[in-house]
Enzyme design. Structure first.
Site, PDB file in Angstrom:
ATOM      1  NE  ARG A 102      20.540   0.798  46.920  1.00 11.85           N
ATOM      2  CZ  ARG A 102      20.935   0.934  48.183  1.00 11.85           C
ATOM      3  NH1 ARG A 102      22.217   1.087  48.455  1.00 11.85           N
ATOM      4  NH2 ARG A 102      20.065   0.929  49.168  1.00 11.85           N
ATOM      5  CB  CYS A 126      14.654  -2.067  43.970  1.00 14.08           C
ATOM      6  SG  CYS A 126      13.787  -1.737  42.433  1.00 14.08           S
ATOM      7  CB  ILE A 340      23.782 -10.918  43.027  1.00 15.79           C
ATOM      8  CG1 ILE A 340      24.464 -11.678  41.877  1.00 15.79           C
ATOM      9  CG2 ILE A 340      24.215  -9.446  43.017  1.00 15.79           C
ATOM     10  CD1 ILE A 340      25.964 -11.677  41.927  1.00 15.79           C
TER      11      ILE A 340
END
EC number: 2.5.1.7
Length: 431
Positions: A102, A126, A340
C-alpha cells in the site's frame, strides 16, 4: 514456502537489537524522488517491503547504492543506502508493483510535485479493512491537482504546478500526511495541514524534508505549516528505531518471562505501551542503550489490562494483535477495542487453534486468559497477525508451525535469528 517452527516454553535472556522502522524508512525512500541530488538513508532494515520499494523507485529511474555494515556482537546487518533520482524516467507506477504494498502509492505525491503528473495504480498491501486513499486524493485536489480514476489507476495532473492550500484531514491518516508533506514541500505558497498525524515516523519525514531544504513547522503536533520552496537538495538522514518491533519484543518477554535488553529502543515513542505492559507485570527499566525488560513467571503472573487503539500517542493499532496474544495467558479477562481499522481481528481464529478463548463483538474482543496454550499448526493472515501467533507459540506447550510467514518478512527483520539468540527454540523451515 517458508514456515516458522517453534517449541514453546522457554524464557528469553540476552540482547535484541531493534532495527530501523519500516514505517519510517518507506516514506524517506519515497522522498528521494523530490530531488535530483543524492539522499542517503542510514539504518535501513532488511525487509521484503523495503526491497519491493527499491524496485518501484528503480522503475522511476532512481539509482541506488548499498553500504552494508555488520555488527559481530549483534549478528544483524544495518544498511546505508544512497538514492539518486537525477532524472525521473517515468511517472507510471504499474499495478504489478503497487498492488503488493500500500505504501508504494505514496509516490503519487513526489511525482506530482516534481513532474506535475502521476499515473499510479490503486494500492494493495495487508488486507485490513478498506484503508481508502480518498483523503490523499482530496488533499492533492486542494493543492490544485486534477484527479481522474481510470481502470484501477489514479491519473493526477498539475500542469502549472501545485499551489499551497489549507487542508483539514477528515480523519487522522499517517499515509495521507506523508503524501501531503511531500507534495506541498515544493508547492507555490504556504500549505496548512490540520488534523495531521503526529506519529514519530511523520516527524522523521519532516526532519528529513527540512534537511533537504523544505520549510516545515509544527512537527510532533496535528497542525503542520509547509512554506513551499523552489527546489530540494540532497541530505543524509537516519531512520528511527522501530517502535512497533520494540513493542512486539517487549510483549514477547512479558509473555514468556525472562531478562532481555532491547538495544536502541526509544522509550519516548512507546509511552502508553510501556505503561500498559507495566500493568501486566513486566518490569521495565530505561537505560542509555535501550529498554531492560524482566519478568519472573514464578513470581509475577500476567495481569489483564483493557486497551483501546488510537492515533499516536494512544496505543498503536499495529501492536493490537500482539497484545491480544499476551492477554490469552492473563490471570483474568481483558477487553481490546480497535478504533483505527475495521476487520483487524483476523488473528483471532488462529489464536483459538492454540487454545485461546476470545469472544468478538463488533470492534471489541474479550479475551479470557488461560493458564496454558497448546502448540498447533496455524496460518498467518497479515503482518501483525503473523507475529501475534509467534508470541502465542513461544509460550505454548509443544510444537507450533506458523505458515505463510512471507507476511512476517514484510515487517520484521530476521525475527527468528533475534529470538533464537535469546534462547527461543525457533527456526525457519521449508514445507
Amino acid at each position: 514456502m517458508d514456515s516458522i517452527q517453534i517449541v514453546g516454553g522457554k524464557k528469553l535472556k540476552g540482547t535484541i537489537p531493534i532495527s530501523g522502522a519500516k514505517n519510517a524508512a518507506l516514506p524517506l525512500m519515497i522522498a528521494a524522488l523530490l530531488t535530483e541530488e543524492t539522499v542517503t538513508l542510514d539504518n535501513i532494515p532488511h525487509l521484503a517491503d523495503v526491497e519491493l520499494l527499491i524496485r518501484i523507485l528503480n522503475n522511476h529511474g532512481v539509482g541506488y547504492a548499498v553500504d552494508g555494515q555488520k555488527s559481530h556482537h549483534d549478528c544483524i546487518d544495518s544498511r546505508t543506502i544512497h538514492f539518486t533520482a537525477q532524472k525521473i524516467t517515468t511517472t507510471y507506477a504499474p499495478y504489478e508493483l503497487v498492488r503488493k504494498m500500500r505504501a508504494s502509492f505514496w509516490v503519487i505525491g513526489p511525482l506530482l510535485a516534481r513532474c506535475h503528473e502521476a499515473y499510479v495504480s490503486l494500492p494493495g498491501g495487508c488486507a485490513i479493512g478498506t484503508r481508502p486513499v480518498n483523503f490523499i486524493l482530496e488533499g492533492l485536489k486542494t493543492l490544485g491537482a486534477r484527479i481522474a480514476i481510470e481502470n484501477g489507476y489514479v491519473h493526477a495532473k498539475a500542469p502549472k504546478g501545485l499551489k499551497g492550500a489549507h487542508y483539514h484531514f477528515p480523519k487522522v491518516t499517517v499515509g495521507g500526511t506523508h503524501v501531503m508533506l511531500m507534495a506541498a514541500a515544493t508547492a507555490n505558497g504556504t500549505t496548512l495541514l490540520e488534523n495531521a498525524a503526529c506519529e514519530p515516523e511523520v516527524t522523521n519525514l519532516i526532519q528529513a524534508l527540512n534537511a533537504m531544504g523544505a520549510k516545515i513547522t509544527g512537527e510532533g503536533t496535528s497542525t503542520l505549516t509547509i512554506e513551499g520552496v523552489k527546489k530540494l537538495h540532497g541530505a543524509r538522514i537516519s531512520v528511527i528505531a522501530d517502535r512497533i518491533e520494540a513493542g512486539t519484543y517487549a510483549m514477547v518477554v512479558a509473555m514468556t518471562g525472562g531478562n532481555v535488553l532491547l538495544k536502541n529502543a526509544n522509550p519516548h515513542h512507546l509511552t502508553q505501551v510501556l505503561e500498559v505492559l507495566q500493568k501486566t507485570g513486566l518490569d521495565i527499566e530505561i537505560k542509555p542503550q535501550g529498554l531492560h525488560l524482566k519478568r519472573n513467571p514464578r513470581q509475577t503472573k500476567i495481569m489483564p489490562v483493557n486497551i483501546k487503539t488510537g492515533p499516536y500517542p494512544a496505543f498503536p493499532t499495529d501492536l493490537q494483535a500482539q497484545f491480544m496474544a499476551l492477554m490469552t495467558r492473563a490471570q483474568g479477562t481483558a477487553c481490546i477495542t480497535e478504533t483505527i481499522f475495521e476487520n483487524r481481528f483476523m488473528h483471532v481464529q488462529e489464536l483459538t487453534r492454540l487454545g485461546a478463548q476470545i469472544k468478538l463483538d463488533g470492534q471489541t474482543a474479550t479475551v479470557y486468559g488461560r493458564e496454558h496454550l497448546q502448540g498447533a499448526p496455524v496460518m498467518a493472515t497479515d503482518l501483525r497477525a503473523s507475529v501475534s501467533l509467534v508470541i502465542a507459540a513461544l509460550a505454548a506447550k509443544g510444537e507450533s508451525v506458523i505458515n505463510r510467514v512471507y507476511h512476517l518478512d514484510r515487517g520484521f527483520e530476521r525475527l527468528e535469528e533475534k529470538l533464537a539468540r535469546c534462547g527461543a527454540i525457533i527456526q525457519r523451515i521449508t514445507v
